[in-house]
Design an enzyme around this catalytic site. Structure first.
Site, mmCIF file in Angstrom:
data_model
loop_
_atom_site.group_PDB
_atom_site.id
_atom_site.type_symbol
_atom_site.label_atom_id
_atom_site.label_comp_id
_atom_site.label_asym_id
_atom_site.label_seq_id
_atom_site.Cartn_x
_atom_site.Cartn_y
_atom_site.Cartn_z
ATOM 1 N N ASN B 83 0.486 -1.335 0.307
ATOM 2 C CA ASN B 83 -0.442 -0.033 0.223
ATOM 3 C C ASN B 83 1.134 1.178 0.048
ATOM 4 O O ASN B 83 0.591 2.451 0.335
ATOM 5 C CB ASN B 83 -0.768 -0.068 1.430
ATOM 6 C CG ASN B 83 -1.783 -0.896 1.225
ATOM 7 O OD1 ASN B 83 -1.738 -2.515 2.309
ATOM 8 N ND2 ASN B 83 -2.365 -1.571 0.056
ATOM 9 N N ILE B 91 1.469 6.855 -0.164
ATOM 10 C CA ILE B 91 -0.070 6.177 1.278
ATOM 11 C C ILE B 91 -0.859 6.024 0.267
ATOM 12 O O ILE B 91 -1.637 7.040 0.293
ATOM 13 C CB ILE B 91 0.541 6.832 2.625
ATOM 14 C CG1 ILE B 91 1.594 7.004 2.911
ATOM 15 C CG2 ILE B 91 0.089 5.024 2.648
ATOM 16 C CD1 ILE B 91 1.978 7.663 4.261
ATOM 17 N N CYS B 92 -1.800 4.642 -0.196
ATOM 18 C CA CYS B 92 -2.434 4.223 -0.141
ATOM 19 C C CYS B 92 -3.310 4.140 1.212
ATOM 20 O O CYS B 92 -3.585 2.693 1.740
ATOM 21 C CB CYS B 92 -3.187 3.353 -0.829
ATOM 22 S SG CYS B 92 -4.469 3.506 -1.305
ATOM 23 N N LEU B 93 -4.137 4.623 2.169
ATOM 24 C CA LEU B 93 -4.980 4.638 3.202
ATOM 25 C C LEU B 93 -6.204 5.532 3.132
ATOM 26 O O LEU B 93 -5.985 7.040 3.015
ATOM 27 C CB LEU B 93 -3.778 4.976 4.386
ATOM 28 C CG LEU B 93 -4.386 5.029 5.500
ATOM 29 C CD1 LEU B 93 -4.627 3.120 6.172
ATOM 30 C CD2 LEU B 93 -3.053 5.634 6.714
#
Lengths: 476, 199
Positions: B83, B91-93
């Protein structure tokens, strides 16, 4: 929706329909036996607003919630009043929780930050807040009104409206309209909010569709969601009710989408490469043969090989036709993959060329129509007949355009149709339609030499062929 | 910078420093410059993960509209994680995007990132190459992530086989990080890494 409501909207519907009917200059009667017949009403935003508000009012009265909450519920449940009322009677708590109107767990006595002296501060801006300058949703998360306003402002700028949530961590409770609007100070933002919310409501309503025409504000209402032609009364654009793209009978929406994607993307480029090129057996670079000689030298790695069998040229000897004997070597599988790719490309090009060609013909026939208009003008000026006398020529051109349009759209359908008796029947009817259309086109181009009765006869034949094909094959 | 943003950041800064996690050196935050627009975050790799023992530096940019919009966070320390982009550190959050809530704080962000290191979401990847390896060759993913923690984030334990391969590529004139990226994304297959680097 309750029965009463259904009845009411039916009346409404007929009223709008009649209005549209009057403006309809189509000379084919929109009878029930016309396979393309479709009942729609073109509504302005005020009319839509009224329609939505009626549903909201009814629901709010029947389950005793505020109109804003009723609106939110209807939006979440695709405007299905009956479903909401049933769900409410069964378990009202669950209904309100799944619609994010109430939190899954009841609010804590105090969720806001408590300071030592008992004064509360807003958890967002950390400024002290009193009960009259703060506010909360059903989840009990208390924030000051300034922070709520700023939160809404940021969300609206991001394009959110009906989906604006509480500011609490991991809290998904939605803010209804009557909570948001009083906290929005700028009129510009209120307007934006209402506009976005309106779009959301129309999109969630199963009987409503925005007209896809550029800058057109019309909302189209139809009782059933079907892949039928809609003529917008305001911007005159024509589209398929179900998918909103150009009308595409007899092909269905999904097939049409696949076809257009196929035409637009480069999957056929890949097929071309596969059909016309081979990879160098040594360095695997892609090679397109540009001459007759089968002795190839790779321009990348200088490897010498035979185009036919992909074997090394040195071991090949001078007689390269020898390799035709090596039918059973592993290249057979390789070859058949090539053959398959070539076949697939041929099939696609067959349908694509015809589809493209009819699209071009449609454009050319627009020019013919312009010429017909000119000629009629001349004739009327010269005293040979009146406008009414020549009207049939314009009708013929309009019919031709409509039939060719359908014919064009038969090609994607045929491309995806599996071989069998159904495809045979389809292609037979398609060929018949094609022949009659070209016949009509020929007669229209030579209108002066054609007898009016003959032309009208031909028009009748073409339209019958078209309706037969649509009746037999149209889906959706 | 808007007053609310400054007030909030000042307070959240203190909250992080005084937190139990900071006492245990699990998270930390420092100021970059003196206007609270940019911060430098630090999180420790969680135990029982290939990031154990590592320290990751984060760039935290506070937008003008904070806390109504989320802070912009990315990894400065290079990391191998489905991620997080192995190239840019993006960041993929969800809470850094549409699931952000104004009541969340820097501490929640840092702790969520630490949790992300412990529980990756390979079906919602930021780095497709890493995610593919995570799903298809998990043991190799763990080794690779651990080796990245060694090279970039201060973990003492290395991997002699991986080091040897990296050194061989470096002998061919490839930069160390470039060699690491090529080998990691080719499942440590030397030939494929060379092909990728030199074609």
């Amino acid at each position: 929706m309750s029965d009463e409501e259904m009845e009411y909207s039916d009346d409404d519907f007929d009223a709008y329909y009649e209005e549209e009917f009057d403006r309809d200059v189509d000379h084919v009667d929109p009878q029930k036996n016309d396979p393309e017949y479709f009942h729609v009403a073109c509504l302005t935003d005020t009319e839509v607003e009224r329609l939505l508000n009626e549903s909201v009012e009814q629901l709010s009265n029947s389950i005793q919630v505020t109109p804003s909450l009723a609106k939110l519920l209807l939006h979440m449940h695709g405007w299905n009043q009956m479903e909401i009322v049933a769900g409410y009677r069964q378990d009202c708590n669950r209904l309100l929780t799944t619609a994010h109107i109430k939190p899954p767990t009841p609010p804590q006595p105090s969720t806001s930050a408590q300071q030592g002296d008992g004064e509360t501060t807003c958890p967002v801006c950390l400024a002290p807040m009193s009960p009259d300058n703060s506010s909360h949703l059903s989840c009990g998360h208390m924030f000051c009104k300034d922070c709520w306003s700023k939160h809404f402002e940021v969300q609206i700028v991001h394009g959110a409206s009906t989906g604006i949530e509480c500011m609490g961590s991991n809290c998904q409770v939605l803010a209804p309209e009557d909570f948001v609007l009083p906290l929005l100070k700028l009129p510009r933002l209120r307007e934006k909010y209402q506009q976005y919310a309106f779009s959301d409501y129309v999109r969630s309503h199963p009987q409503l569709r925005f007209c896809p025409g550029p800058n057109c504000n019309i909302v189209v209402q139809a009782k059933e969601c079907r892949a039928k032609r809609v003529n917008c009364t305001a911007c005159k654009s024509q589209f398929c009710y179900r998918c909103g793209n150009d009308y595409h009978a007899p092909t269905d929406c999904e097939t049409m989408k696949r076809w257009l994607t196929k035409c637009a993307d480069d999957s056929e480029t890949a097929n071309y490469i596969s059909a016309h090129t081979k990879d160098c057996p040594k360095c695997h670079i892609c090679i397109e043969k540009n001459g007759g000689c089968n002795h190839m030298q790779c321009c990348n790695c200088k490897h010498d090989f035979c185009w036919m069998c992909l074997g090394c040229w040195k071991t090949h000897g001078s007689e390269y036709y020898e390799c035709s004997r090596y039918k059973e070597n592993p290249n057979i599988a390789h070859e058949s993959a090539h053959a398959q790719a070539r076949e697939a490309l041929k099939k696609y090009l067959h349908y694509y060329e015809r589809w493209e060609n009819h699209s071009k013909s449609l454009k050319l026939e627009e020019e013919t129509l312009a010429k017909i208009r000119e000629r009629i003008q001349e004739k009327v000026m010269a005293g040979t007949g009146t406008w009414i006398d020549w009207q049939y020529l314009l009708d013929a051109a309009a019919l031709l355009a409509r039939c060719r349009y359908t014919l064009q759209n038969t090609y994607p359908f045929a491309y995806y149709l599996e071989s069998g008796p159904r495809k045979d029947l389809f292609e037979y009817q398609q060929a018949q339609l094609e022949a009659e259309i070209e016949n009509l086109s020929w007669k229209i181009e030579r209108a002066e030499m054609t007898d009016r009765g003959d032309l009208e006869n031909q028009m009748d034949i073409v339209e019958k062929r078209r309706t037969t094909l649509l009746t037999d094959f149209q889906q959706g | 910078m808007a007053n609310i943003a400054i007030q909030r950041i000042k307070r959240e800064f203190k909250e992080v420093i005084k937190s139990d996690e900071a006492q245990k050196c699990a998270i930390n935050v420092e100021l970059v410059g003196d206007d609270y627009r940019e911060l430098r975050g630090e999180i420790a790799g969680p135990p029982d993960t290939p990031y154990e023992g590592a320290t990751f530096q984060l760039e935290i940019k506070v937008p003008e509209t904070y806390p109504f919009n989320p802070p912009k966070v990315k990894f400065v320390t290079k990391i191998w994680h489905p991620n997080i982009s192995s190239v840019t550190g993006a960041i993929c959050l969800d809470i850094l995007k549409d699931q952000w809530a104004a009541a969340m704080t820097l501490r929640t962000v840092l702790l969520s990132l630490q949790a992300l290191l412990a529980a990756a979401e390979p079906d919602d990847p930021q780095d497709a190459v890493v995610a593919k390896q995570f799903k298809e060759n998990h043991p190799l993913f763990l080794e690779t992530a651990q080796y990245w923690s060694h090279v970039h984030a201060g973990v003492p334990k290395g991997n002699s086989e991986f080091s040897k391969k990296v050194r061989r590529l470096m002998d061919m004139g490839v930069g160390e990080h470039q060699a690491l990226v090529a080998l990691s994304s080719c499942n440590w297959d030397m030939d494929r890494a060379i092909e990728q680097l030199f074609s």
